[in-house]
Design an enzyme around this catalytic site. Structure first.
Site, PDB file in Angstrom:
ATOM      1  N   GLU A  10       0.783  -1.351   0.012  1.00 41.19           N
ATOM      2  CA  GLU A  10       0.150   0.075  -0.190  1.00 41.19           C
ATOM      3  C   GLU A  10       0.857   1.317   0.085  1.00 41.19           C
ATOM      4  O   GLU A  10       2.227   1.134   0.263  1.00 41.19           O
ATOM      5  CB  GLU A  10      -1.079   0.271   1.304  1.00 41.19           C
ATOM      6  N   ARG A  91      -6.706   0.551  13.199  1.00 41.92           N
ATOM      7  CA  ARG A  91      -5.329   1.016  12.639  1.00 41.92           C
ATOM      8  C   ARG A  91      -5.613   2.280  11.658  1.00 41.92           C
ATOM      9  O   ARG A  91      -6.630   2.378  11.064  1.00 41.92           O
ATOM     10  CB  ARG A  91      -4.604  -0.263  11.941  1.00 41.92           C
ATOM     11  N   ASN A  93      -4.860   3.727   8.152  1.00 46.47           N
ATOM     12  CA  ASN A  93      -5.020   2.880   6.780  1.00 46.47           C
ATOM     13  C   ASN A  93      -4.339   3.681   5.433  1.00 46.47           C
ATOM     14  O   ASN A  93      -3.373   2.974   4.821  1.00 46.47           O
ATOM     15  CB  ASN A  93      -6.187   2.385   6.325  1.00 46.47           C
ATOM     16  N   GLU A 112     -11.895  -5.112   9.825  1.00 39.75           N
ATOM     17  CA  GLU A 112     -12.668  -4.438   8.762  1.00 39.75           C
ATOM     18  C   GLU A 112     -14.327  -4.529   9.165  1.00 39.75           C
ATOM     19  O   GLU A 112     -15.445  -4.540   8.419  1.00 39.75           O
ATOM     20  CB  GLU A 112     -12.765  -5.338   7.360  1.00 39.75           C
ATOM     21  N   ASN A 139     -10.069   4.852   2.100  1.00 41.22           N
ATOM     22  CA  ASN A 139      -8.798   4.993   1.311  1.00 41.22           C
ATOM     23  C   ASN A 139      -8.740   6.206   0.520  1.00 41.22           C
ATOM     24  O   ASN A 139      -9.798   6.824   0.244  1.00 41.22           O
ATOM     25  CB  ASN A 139      -8.854   3.673   0.177  1.00 41.22           C
ATOM     26  N   ASP A 188      -9.825   1.197  -4.271  1.00 38.82           N
ATOM     27  CA  ASP A 188      -8.639   1.132  -3.198  1.00 38.82           C
ATOM     28  C   ASP A 188      -7.975   2.674  -3.429  1.00 38.82           C
ATOM     29  O   ASP A 188      -8.808   3.695  -3.484  1.00 38.82           O
ATOM     30  CB  ASP A 188      -7.559  -0.116  -3.414  1.00 38.82           C
TER      31      ASP A 188
END
Length: 283
Positions: A10, A91, A93, A112, A139, A188
């Protein structure tokens, strides 16, 4: 370009200072740097959602528990600030720095679980403010070249939202910009090119889609792996796309059938991207 088998690659970005691509593997807790003549990795103490440059020459990492300063020379992390109401099951992201040097980032529940995430901005006094909620898998964000339109993705709902952005960073007029129609594909990481078109990586969609500023699908680039997570414009003229991918949620059979999954890819584009911004506020 680098067959390193990321579980959840990522956060791709191009740093012109060292002419390198930086990205993370969230699940393996790693930060990676790729140059044609060098490949280097660092281990993070927690899951790491992004790493972004600051104007003072340091790097800021979005760890599971909050923001930390990262020193590539020593490999050490120095904790800065956790977001308000950020629990141990959450967390960070994905992150983005806008043209005014403001850091934006999202949080999510690590399992999730629906509605566990938020969109934050780091304020000039070093605190974090919630700008939008709730999210399940946030995202981005990304911003139009004129700085007036803000894009943010809700991956789980397969939608990319657009907002109006005020001079002080306030968001308003949230509306769907794109709903992903490609079968099995989830949007994403997004990014915007010099023409104001928005690119989105497609988790489960085998590539990237490009949309006009009006939300019209104008291009699709297929990659040889199913889970595409983030892209960054790089190179001397910002016309090379560096793309991260993932193995997450792939069965053993699928991993064997697609051994390049989790690697870093590169492709050339006709339209360049926008330069990377550095964090100048809140540190």
């Amino acid at each position: 370009m680098w067959d390193l088998g990321c579980e959840l690659g990522e956060g791709a970005l191009w740093s012109s200072l060292d002419e390198a691509v930086w990205f993370v593997d969230i699940k393996k807790r790693q930060i990676h740097r790729f140059r044609d003549d060098e490949r280097r990795s660092w281990q993070a103490p927690e899951q790491v959602g992004f790493v972004l440059p600051a104007a003072d020459g340091t790097w800021i990492a979005g760890l599971q528990s909050g923001l930390s300063r990262f020193d590539p020379e020593s490999g050490l992390f120095d904790r800065l600030v956790p977001p308000d109401d950020h629990g141990s099951s959450q967390r960070l992201n994905d992150g983005y720095v806008d043209f005014d040097g403001r850091l934006w980032f999202g949080s999510m529940n690590d399992s999730e679980a629906p509605g566990g995430g938020k969109l934050y901005r780091l304020l000039s006094d070093g605190t974090c403010r919630v700008l939008d909620a709730p999210y399940t898998i946030p995202n981005g964000p990304a911003m139009s070249p004129d700085g007036r339109t803000f894009y943010h993705t809700e991956t789980s709902e397969r939608v990319i939202y657009a907002f109006d952005v005020a001079a002080d960073g306030a968001l308003s007029n949230r509306r769907p910009f794109v709903r992903i129609a490609r079968a099995g594909a989830f949007p994403d990481g997004p990014l915007v090119d010099a023409e104001g078109c928005l690119w989105t990586a497609l988790f489960g969609g085998w590539g990237l889609e490009r949309y006009s500023p009006r939300g019209e699908l104008i291009d699709y680039i297929r990659l040889p792996v199913p889970n595409v997570t983030k892209a960054a414009f790089g190179g001397p003229d910002l016309s090379t796309l560096y793309v991260t991918t993932a193995r997450l949620h792939m069965s053993p059979a699928a991993r064997a059938a697609h051994p390049l999954a989790g690697g870093l890819f590169r492709l050339e584009t006709e339209v360049p991207g926008l330069p990377l911004n550095q964090i100048r506020q809140g540190l």
